[in-house]
Design a protein around this motif. Structure first.
Motif, short mmCIF file in Angstrom:
data_model
loop_
_atom_site.label_atom_id
_atom_site.label_comp_id
_atom_site.label_asym_id
_atom_site.label_seq_id
_atom_site.Cartn_x
_atom_site.Cartn_y
_atom_site.Cartn_z
N ALA A 20 69.01 78.28 58.73
CA ALA A 20 70.07 78.08 57.74
C ALA A 20 70.49 76.62 57.66
CB ALA A 20 71.28 78.95 58.11
N ALA A 21 70.41 75.91 58.79
CA ALA A 21 70.83 74.51 58.83
C ALA A 21 69.91 73.60 58.02
CB ALA A 21 70.91 74.04 60.28
N LYS A 22 68.75 74.10 57.64
CA LYS A 22 67.84 73.27 56.83
C LYS A 22 68.28 73.18 55.38
CE LYS A 22 63.79 74.10 59.75
NZ LYS A 22 63.71 72.69 60.22
N GLY A 23 69.24 74.01 55.00
CA GLY A 23 69.79 73.93 53.65
C GLY A 23 71.02 73.05 53.62
N HIS A 24 71.67 73.01 52.47
CA HIS A 24 72.89 72.20 52.32
C HIS A 24 74.05 73.05 52.84
CE1 HIS A 24 75.34 68.95 50.88
NE2 HIS A 24 76.07 69.77 50.12
N SER A 25 74.08 73.23 54.17
CA SER A 25 75.03 74.17 54.77
C SER A 25 75.59 73.61 56.07
CB SER A 25 74.34 75.51 55.08
OG SER A 25 73.69 76.03 53.94
N GLN A 26 76.81 74.05 56.39
CA GLN A 26 77.39 73.81 57.70
C GLN A 26 77.31 75.13 58.45
OE1 GLN A 26 78.69 71.08 59.56
NE2 GLN A 26 78.45 72.73 61.06
#
Length: 446
Positions: A20-26
């Motif tokens: 999930a961290a590979k996206g624009h996400s925290q």
């Protein structure tokens, strides 16, 4: 920036968080205990350290002519020390993965307060986290009926593998699934007299019958006694344990080992606050991306129900993590997940291995197709390929023997890519290696 919360510090939770961290996400990961979860500290990793010790002892006892090795002993206390060392190193490695990915780690027990809010409690403190998406990777817990419960001393379960500092002279292993099979094989190889009560379905009922029969034959040849009957109760006595089966028979030993199933660990999540309800089977319904009916809440791994395999959990976690972060991901395909049991012989299967009468064909090759099998004295194994009778695409595979799980990796890839028997037949693996047998089987098709 999208806020994604992952609940669970085991392998699936870590994989989902990193994906999930590979996206624009925290991404925030909530872990009840040390990173690694039950898998790393209480169940899978400790059992695999024990199995590795037994494997090394077995290799040393069966060395080739011209190589002399003294008496081989497995020391339980040293194995326990090894478990602690490996668990700590693996936990540190997983923590480094999370840190490198920019994942924030919070320790505590999580529960939903609303569909997008989680309360995390740790000792006397608590905090509230808000999430656009939540991935539940809380794993599973053992299931024990009232008449069969571990006491940690004479009646034990897999989680006690990291505390087993002595080996008893005899052991009753209850359960014919993968965990029961692994520990029955382990104890037998370590010199413990094993009575194995596998239940009415038999040995490895979820595997191809030929694979289960091969393991049963090997266990019997090694001195184990197998009973295909259900267990009614296991009780501690003054001198050991007594196990009563459905046919009225009783079996006694110094200890008993329970491997009778697990259930998703969902009870503490307050799922009702998120608008979710657990089904009659103890599971939450999910789609091929791990999504529940809530849409923004995902469930992966053991928390999503069976089959409870680590590699299945990782695959589901990777897909759910990417999907939650709005990154592209394929839907989960169960046919490419290799199911493996680390017994002697090792058992593995992948894809479709039964049914489709007339539509599926089979071809088998013995390990004797490889020179490596003769060099290592491992000629008893075999690999079977299942393929479509019309278009000849690979549909499944079964392997029995040393490194069986490794043998099926190319078969899983063949299923994923739609490869045919002819595609596999055209490949020649490194010579001499056991991996040659898979491709030799494909070339045996007329």
């Amino acid at each position: 920036m999208k806020q994604i919360v992952v609940i669970g510090g085991g392998p699936a939770g870590v994989e989902a968080a990193v994906a999930a961290a590979k996206g624009h996400s925290q991404v925030t990961l909530i872990s009840e205990g040390p990173i690694g979860g039950r898998t790393g500290w209480d169940s899978l990793l400790p059992s695999k350290v024990w199995l590795h010790a037994a494997e090394l002892a077995g290799v040393a006892e069966h060395t080739a002519e011209g190589v002399a090795i003294g008496a081989v002993h497995v020391t339980p206390t040293e194995v326990l020390n090894r478990i602690k060392q490996v668990a700590q190193r693996w936990s540190e490695r997983e923590a480094q993965r999370l840190q490198a990915a920019g994942v924030k780690v919070v320790h505590g027990v999580a529960a939903f307060h609303s569909p997008h809010e989680l309360i995390v409690r740790n000792d006397d403190s608590q905090q509230t986290l808000t999430a656009d998406a939540v991935i539940i990777a809380t794993g599973s817990v053992p299931r024990f009926p009232p008449t069969m419960k571990p006491d940690g001393q004479r009646i034990i379960a897999p989680r006690f593998a990291s505390h087993l500092n002595t080996l008893p002279p005899d052991m009753i292993v209850i359960g014919g699934g993968p965990t029961g099979s692994e520990f029955a094989s382990l104890f037998s190889r370590l010199g413990v007299k094993v009575t194995w009560i596998v239940g009415a379905p038999g040995v490895l009922p979820m595997f191809d019958p030929a694979a289960g029969a091969a393991l049963a034959a090997a266990m019997t040849a090694h001195g184990a006694t197998i009973h295909q009957v259900d267990v009614e109760r296991a009780e501690r006595t003054e001198g050991g344990v007594v196990v009563t089966t459905a046919d009225g028979a009783t079996h006694t030993a110094a200890m008993a080992f329970l491997a009778i199933g697990r259930v998703p660990d969902l009870s503490r999540l307050n799922l009702a606050a998120a608008g979710l309800e657990v089904g009659a089977n103890g599971q939450l319904a999910v789609d091929n991306y791990g999504r529940t009916v809530a849409g923004h809440i995902f469930v992966v791994g053991d928390a999503a129900g069976g089959p409870m395999l680590a590699n299945r959990a990782l695959a589901q976690a990777w897909i759910a993590g990417r999907t939650a972060a709005e990154l592209s991901a394929p839907g989960y395909c169960p046919h490419t997940v290799v199911s493996a049991v680390y017994t002697v012989p090792e058992i593995a299967q992948v894809g479709i291995v039964s049914g489709g009468e007339g539509e599926l064909q089979r071809v088998r090759a013995s390990y004797t197709a490889s020179l490596k099998a003769y060099l290592s004295d491992e000629t008893e194994g075999w690999v079977e390929l299942i393929y479509d009778a019309v278009n000849r695409q690979i549909r499944g595979g079964i392997a029995v023997g040393t490194h069986a799980a490794d043998m099926l990796a190319p078969v899983a890839l063949a299923i994923q890519t739609g490869a045919t028997i002819a595609d596999l037949a055209a490949v020649f693996a490194a010579y001499p290696t056991l991996s040659e047998v898979v491709f030799a089987a494909a070339r045996a098709v007329k």
